[in-house]
Scaffold this motif. Structure first.
Motif, short mmCIF file in Angstrom:
data_model
loop_
_atom_site.label_atom_id
_atom_site.label_comp_id
_atom_site.label_asym_id
_atom_site.label_seq_id
_atom_site.Cartn_x
_atom_site.Cartn_y
_atom_site.Cartn_z
N GLU A 1 -11.98 10.93 10.98
CA GLU A 1 -13.13 10.70 10.11
C GLU A 1 -14.40 10.40 10.90
OE1 GLU A 1 -11.83 7.48 7.70
OE2 GLU A 1 -10.44 8.69 6.49
N ASN A 2 -14.22 9.83 12.11
CA ASN A 2 -15.36 9.46 12.96
C ASN A 2 -15.09 9.91 14.39
OD1 ASN A 2 -16.75 7.39 10.93
ND2 ASN A 2 -14.57 6.89 11.01
N PRO A 3 -15.23 11.20 14.69
CA PRO A 3 -14.86 11.75 16.01
C PRO A 3 -15.53 11.05 17.19
CG PRO A 3 -15.29 13.51 14.45
CD PRO A 3 -15.72 12.24 13.77
N ASP A 4 -16.72 10.53 16.99
CA ASP A 4 -17.43 9.88 18.11
C ASP A 4 -16.73 8.61 18.58
OD1 ASP A 4 -19.35 11.83 18.01
OD2 ASP A 4 -20.79 10.64 16.84
N LEU A 5 -15.87 8.04 17.74
CA LEU A 5 -15.20 6.80 18.12
C LEU A 5 -14.12 7.01 19.18
CD1 LEU A 5 -14.76 4.96 14.69
CD2 LEU A 5 -16.54 4.64 16.41
#
Length: 330
Positions: free
Chosen positions: A227-231
């Motif tokens: 859901e939050n690839p940057d994490l």
């Protein structure tokens, strides 16, 4: 004597006469003695239609869980011709009590909460989701990518975020991992130990710099990364446990056998029914696979290695019947 007093007396006499006549209309057979010490079932009272209550432990935000599981219960209600509803539980330990006191018919269990309730209430596993080739999960030990922590020695005096004492990934595996590395008492070794309550909260506490180490399950970790690839580049996995069954639907020993078989058959044939497509997609699963107690061998090996007695283990977040989950620090 005032003139109105005889009038009042006449009214009272007439009243007594009417009451005596009313009581006299009843025969002794019409009067039923009530024993207040005995509880009797009221005949001909309409009963609430039977509902199958399925519990959900709080592995992540309750709103997300509702979105994921609601299509499944709607499908099951239609498929087995019986109303199925979700019961959202406040913590992992509560699910055990719900079965002990016959307040749930089934629940999706994490592995350790299943083992506890299997011993205390004899629940039976029937099926679990297969996430496109993976029907198991692992516990993780994670840190922030910019952290100086590379091993257990670096963790001394740091802040540890666990999940709940009735979870495998969020408590049991960390206990095993640290014990294997010579740490017997978490409260003495870490500056602060907290219990986040769910796996996603443990991860977010790490990202918000409220903890230095977190212990979530990999399925929730992967879901958050998706859901939050940057994490992904902000977190580092230091260790992973052996695999144990993903959250499995287990049923009460009191559930009528016919209903249990209908539930099991419906779940194991989801991938063969076009009407179940939405339910599977909502869960992110390809199908459900049959599950038995023997599938939990890695879990039981860990329990044995830690010397845990499941019958005596405190599973609930209450100091009178379980444990207090307030954070500890030194």
């Amino acid at each position: 004597m005032p003139s109105y007093i005889p009038h009042r007396i006449n009214i009272l006499l007439a009243g007594f006469f009417l009451i005596s006549q009313f009581i006299g209309c009843f025969n002794n057979e019409d009067i039923k003695k009530v024993d207040l010490n005995k509880v009797e079932e009221i005949e001909n009272q309409p009963k609430e239609s039977l509902r199958i209550k399925i519990g959900l432990v709080p592995e992540e935000d309750i709103r997300k869980m509702a979105q994921r599981y609601q299509p499944l219960v709607e499908y099951l209600s239609k498929k087995i011709n019986q109303k199925v509803i979700l019961i959202f539980l406040d913590n992992y330990g509560e699910v055990c009590d719900k079965f002990i006191y016959k307040q749930l018919d089934a629940a999706f269990f994490g592995s350790f909460s299943y083992a506890l309730t299997h011993v205390k209430a004899e629940v039976e596993p029937i099926a679990r989701p297969d996430y496109y080739g993976t029907s198991t999960y692992r516990g993780l030990i994670i840190v922030r990518e910019d952290s100086s922590i590379k091993n257990v020695s670096d963790m001394k005096g740091k802040r540890l975020a666990l999940v709940h004492r009735a979870t495998y990934a969020g408590y049991l595996y960390p206990l095993y991992y640290f014990k294997k590395h010579g740490v017997e008492n978490l409260q003495d070794y870490f500056f602060k130990v907290t219990y986040a309550g769910s796996h996603d909260k443990a991860i977010y506490s790490l990202l918000r710099n409220e903890a230095d180490i977190a212990t979530p399950k990999d399925l929730i970790y992967q879901r958050i990364i998706k859901e939050n690839p940057d994490l992904e580049k902000k977190l580092t996995i230091l260790s992973a446990s052996d695999s144990v069954p993903s959250n499995t639907l287990c049923v009460s020993k009191y559930l009528e056998p016919g209903l249990k078989n209908k539930l099991k058959d419906a779940l194991l044939n989801l991938d063969n029914d076009p009407e179940a497509k939405v339910a599977l997609e909502s869960l992110g699963a390809a199908r459900f696979v049959e599950t038995k107690d023997t599938d939990y061998q890695n879990l039981y090996d860990t329990i044995k290695a830690l010397g845990i007695d499941l019958n005596a283990y405190p599973y609930y977040d209450r100091s009178d019947i379980g444990f207090d989950i307030e954070e500890t620090s030194r």
